[in-house]
Design an enzyme around this catalytic site. Structure first.
Site, mmCIF file in Angstrom:
data_model
loop_
_atom_site.group_PDB
_atom_site.id
_atom_site.type_symbol
_atom_site.label_atom_id
_atom_site.label_comp_id
_atom_site.label_asym_id
_atom_site.label_seq_id
_atom_site.Cartn_x
_atom_site.Cartn_y
_atom_site.Cartn_z
ATOM 1 N N GLY A 209 -18.741 -14.134 13.121
ATOM 2 C CA GLY A 209 -19.029 -13.148 14.353
ATOM 3 C C GLY A 209 -20.248 -12.371 13.918
ATOM 4 C CG ASN A 210 -22.494 -10.534 16.388
ATOM 5 O OD1 ASN A 210 -22.214 -9.625 17.373
ATOM 6 N ND2 ASN A 210 -22.673 -11.808 17.230
ATOM 7 C CG HIS A 211 -22.062 -5.987 12.117
ATOM 8 N ND1 HIS A 211 -20.957 -5.760 11.595
ATOM 9 C CD2 HIS A 211 -23.160 -6.447 11.284
ATOM 10 C CE1 HIS A 211 -21.065 -6.039 10.174
ATOM 11 N NE2 HIS A 211 -22.278 -6.338 10.096
#
Length: 399
Positions: A209-211
């Protein structure tokens, strides 16, 4: 709802119909409006100011000066504060004052100072409503651009039957919402917004995933709705909640789910803002069981995810507006222009992780907008809500 967040001045005149204004105040507040009530001196003989202050959660204004402190109730500031002014009930006396510029109380002074749209709901007896002077005064207000909410037909306080009853509070609310929706720049337009991250499963408990928090996309969806658009928000995993009740939210997890949702809803959209931070790669194989930590090294084969923005660019038809985002760390504008041209966008919103206060999770952003003709507009650091306003202004300009 169109009244959500609106700052409304409610003027209440001396009339037996003023009891309806208490219900109207409650409905306005329930719809999410911020209401301030201005009462004429005669209105307080019919309904107590305490009733309106309790329902509006704001002190009732009735004179130029506050009796307890002597402070000035500025009619100019009130007129500038309001998004709209509603006089309900509007008596024959007050309508006449409005028409001829007579300024002898706080309500009439505020009316003359107001810069916002003004609505009035007449309430009076049949003969008063039919009198030529009243008809002439109402026509004058119409020429001023004031909007009349027609009185109803029925039994009047005098015992006569005919026109003159103030419109019912529920009908006034519907009238305002319809009027506001049709006057907004994006009224009748359908908008699609993507927001947040995507999670690409490795096994039942882990993912890539990412932020991204989704804050920018959510702010854009809210602003598009405020401008009258019918908004569908496709959101990756996010803890954010929508304020606007008119926005349809579709929750997804993976890039495949987001791609499927965009494929379904993009063709019916007039506007599409693709602000989601979609993963570029996903595991080629997803384990059905939790992967055990058996060795010091772990390898994983990755494959590209569907390029949702590029796919939308291929599907795009004449008249559709497509906006993309570019989050860059180097050669920012060159990379953004390459993406703009390759993916058939109308404009691209560039932000750089090198700019302090921009990027994921924060409440601010600093953007540059580049359109398909390579016109470039740079904006200072702003809240994401204000950035959304800038983006939507650009969209309405294209519309």
């Amino acid at each position: 709802m169109m009244l959500e967040g609106k700052k409304i001045l409610l003027g209440v005149c001396g009339s037996i119909a003023s009891y309806k204004s208490a219900t109207l105040t409650r409905l306005l507040v329930k719809a999410g409006a911020n209401v301030k009530v201005i009462m004429t001196k005669d209105a307080s003989h019919f309904v107590s100011p305490l009733t309106f202050s309790t329902l509006s959660k704001s002190p009732v204004l009735s004179s130029y000066f506050k009796e307890d402190t002597g402070e000035w109730n500025s009619h100019v500031e009130l007129g500038l504060w309001a998004d709209l002014m509603l006089i309900a009930p509007a008596s024959a006396n007050t309508i006449a004052k409005f028409a001829h510029g007579i300024c002898d109380n706080l309500l009439t002074a505020t009316y003359l100072s107001a810069k916002c749209p003004i609505y009035f709901a007449p309430a009076m007896d049949l003969d008063m409503w039919q009198h030529p002077s009243t008809k002439q005064n109402v026509a004058i207000l119409g020429n001023y651009g004031n909007i009349q909410i027609n009185p109803g037909y029925g039994e009047l306080a005098s015992g006569l039957t005919g026109e003159g009853r103030m419109a019912e509070p529920e009908d006034i609310i519907r009238f305002l919402e319809t009027s506001l929706s049709t006057s907004l720049p994006l009224s009748g337009k359908r908008a699609l917004v993507t927001a947040g991250p995507t999670y690409e499963a490795i096994d039942p408990v882990r993912f890539i995933g990412n932020h991204s928090s989704g804050k920018m996309g959510f702010a854009i969806a809210e602003e598009l709705a405020k401008q009258g658009a019918d908004v569908t928000l496709i959101s990756g995993p996010s803890a954010l909640e929508l304020k606007g009740k008119r926005i349809r939210r579709i929750n997804v997890i993976s890039s495949d789910e987001m791609a499927e949702a965009v494929e379904k809803h993009f063709p019916e959209s007039n506007i599409a803002v693709m602000s989601a931070a979609v993963a570029d790669y996903k595991p080629k194989y997803v384990s059905t069981e939790k992967i055990k930590k058996d060795s010091s090294e772990f390898g994983m084969e990755l494959v590209k995810t569907t390029d949702i923005l590029a796919r939308a660019g291929q599907m795009k038809q004449a008249g559709q507006i497509l906006i993309g985002f570019a989050l860059e760390t180097q050669n920012e504008e060159a990379n953004a222009i390459k993406k703009l041209e390759k993916k058939n966008l109308d404009f691209i919103v560039l932000n750089s992780l090198n700019d302090e206060g921009a990027g994921f999770k924060g409440d601010t952003n600093k953007i540059t907008i580049i359109d398909r003709y390579l016109n470039t507009e740079r904006f200072p650091l702003k809240t994401k809500e204000d950035v959304a306003i800038d983006i939507c202004k650009k969209i309405t300009g294209l519309i």
